[in-house]
Design a protein around this motif. Structure first.
Motif, mmCIF file in Angstrom:
data_model
loop_
_atom_site.group_PDB
_atom_site.id
_atom_site.type_symbol
_atom_site.label_atom_id
_atom_site.label_comp_id
_atom_site.label_asym_id
_atom_site.label_seq_id
_atom_site.Cartn_x
_atom_site.Cartn_y
_atom_site.Cartn_z
ATOM 1 N N LEU A 28 8.542 -19.790 7.374
ATOM 2 C CA LEU A 28 7.698 -18.650 7.047
ATOM 3 C C LEU A 28 8.536 -17.408 6.767
ATOM 4 C CD1 LEU A 28 4.846 -17.736 6.614
ATOM 5 C CD2 LEU A 28 4.626 -17.358 9.065
ATOM 6 N N ALA A 29 9.620 -17.201 7.520
ATOM 7 C CA ALA A 29 10.497 -16.047 7.282
ATOM 8 C C ALA A 29 11.123 -16.137 5.889
ATOM 9 C CB ALA A 29 11.573 -15.968 8.357
ATOM 10 N N PHE A 30 11.531 -17.349 5.504
ATOM 11 C CA PHE A 30 12.099 -17.542 4.168
ATOM 12 C C PHE A 30 11.064 -17.224 3.096
ATOM 13 C CE2 PHE A 30 12.624 -20.199 0.413
ATOM 14 C CZ PHE A 30 13.879 -19.800 -0.007
ATOM 15 N N LEU A 31 9.848 -17.724 3.270
ATOM 16 C CA LEU A 31 8.798 -17.474 2.279
ATOM 17 C C LEU A 31 8.465 -15.987 2.190
ATOM 18 C CD1 LEU A 31 6.434 -20.495 3.025
ATOM 19 C CD2 LEU A 31 7.936 -20.208 1.034
ATOM 20 N N HIS A 32 8.382 -15.335 3.338
ATOM 21 C CA HIS A 32 8.080 -13.902 3.386
ATOM 22 C C HIS A 32 9.180 -13.117 2.669
ATOM 23 C CE1 HIS A 32 7.234 -10.176 6.145
ATOM 24 N NE2 HIS A 32 7.009 -9.929 4.883
ATOM 25 N N GLU A 60 2.375 -13.587 8.142
ATOM 26 C CA GLU A 60 3.688 -12.960 8.131
ATOM 27 C C GLU A 60 4.016 -12.262 9.448
ATOM 28 O OE1 GLU A 60 4.041 -12.313 3.316
ATOM 29 O OE2 GLU A 60 3.724 -10.545 4.570
ATOM 30 N N ASN A 61 3.011 -11.823 10.161
ATOM 31 C CA ASN A 61 3.215 -11.184 11.465
ATOM 32 C C ASN A 61 3.208 -12.185 12.609
ATOM 33 O OD1 ASN A 61 3.420 -8.557 10.463
ATOM 34 N ND2 ASN A 61 1.195 -8.330 10.414
ATOM 35 N N LEU A 62 3.074 -13.466 12.261
ATOM 36 C CA LEU A 62 3.005 -14.553 13.247
ATOM 37 C C LEU A 62 1.857 -14.381 14.236
ATOM 38 C CD1 LEU A 62 6.811 -15.020 13.961
ATOM 39 C CD2 LEU A 62 5.359 -16.413 12.492
ATOM 40 N N ASP A 63 0.763 -13.783 13.753
ATOM 41 C CA ASP A 63 -0.434 -13.665 14.576
ATOM 42 C C ASP A 63 -1.177 -14.993 14.651
ATOM 43 O OD1 ASP A 63 0.059 -10.989 15.031
ATOM 44 O OD2 ASP A 63 -1.239 -10.295 13.407
ATOM 45 N N TYR A 74 1.081 -21.124 0.412
ATOM 46 C CA TYR A 74 1.869 -19.893 0.312
ATOM 47 C C TYR A 74 3.060 -20.135 -0.624
ATOM 48 C CZ TYR A 74 4.239 -15.662 2.170
ATOM 49 O OH TYR A 74 4.846 -14.439 2.328
ATOM 50 N N ALA A 75 3.791 -21.222 -0.396
ATOM 51 C CA ALA A 75 4.968 -21.540 -1.214
ATOM 52 C C ALA A 75 4.583 -21.726 -2.677
ATOM 53 C CB ALA A 75 5.657 -22.793 -0.678
ATOM 54 N N SER A 76 3.484 -22.406 -2.930
ATOM 55 C CA SER A 76 3.072 -22.654 -4.313
ATOM 56 C C SER A 76 2.772 -21.352 -5.047
ATOM 57 C CB SER A 76 1.870 -23.592 -4.377
ATOM 58 O OG SER A 76 0.689 -22.940 -3.939
ATOM 59 N N GLY A 77 2.264 -20.362 -4.330
ATOM 60 C CA GLY A 77 2.005 -19.056 -4.930
ATOM 61 C C GLY A 77 3.273 -18.353 -5.366
#
Length: 89
Positions: A28-32, A60-63, A74-77
């Motif tokens: 997720l950090a990489f995608l963000h 992105e806030n890991l909530d 997310y990645a596909s976007g």
């Protein structure tokens, strides 16, 4: 401000996190970071992948802990694909 890399390199920063969770956070950090480098707003990404901007922010806030399907969306976007691999334990 501490970054995720700061926490990962200092094992005393956290004790109750599994390797699977670390892998998910890394992904997720990489995608963000990629979204930011590509200059794509949360709103633009959310419209592209059919999620709300607030859902993107929560990810992105890991909530919330994303599913593999959500990470793939997310990645596909961003024009990326998630690739899993199986390795010996």
């Amino acid at each position: 401000m501490k970054t995720w890399e700061d926490f990962k390199t200092n094992p005393r920063s956290f004790t109750n996190i599994s390797e699977e969770e670390v892998n998910m956070i890394d992904t997720l950090a990489f995608l963000h970071a990629t979204r930011i480098k590509m200059n794509i707003s949360q709103t633009a990404l959310s419209q592209k992948i059919g999620m709300s901007q607030s859902q993107i922010a929560k990810l992105e806030n890991l909530d919330v802990q994303p599913t593999l399907k959500t990470l793939e969306k997310y990645a596909s976007g961003l024009g990326l694909k998630i690739k899993l691999s199986v390795i010996p334990a």
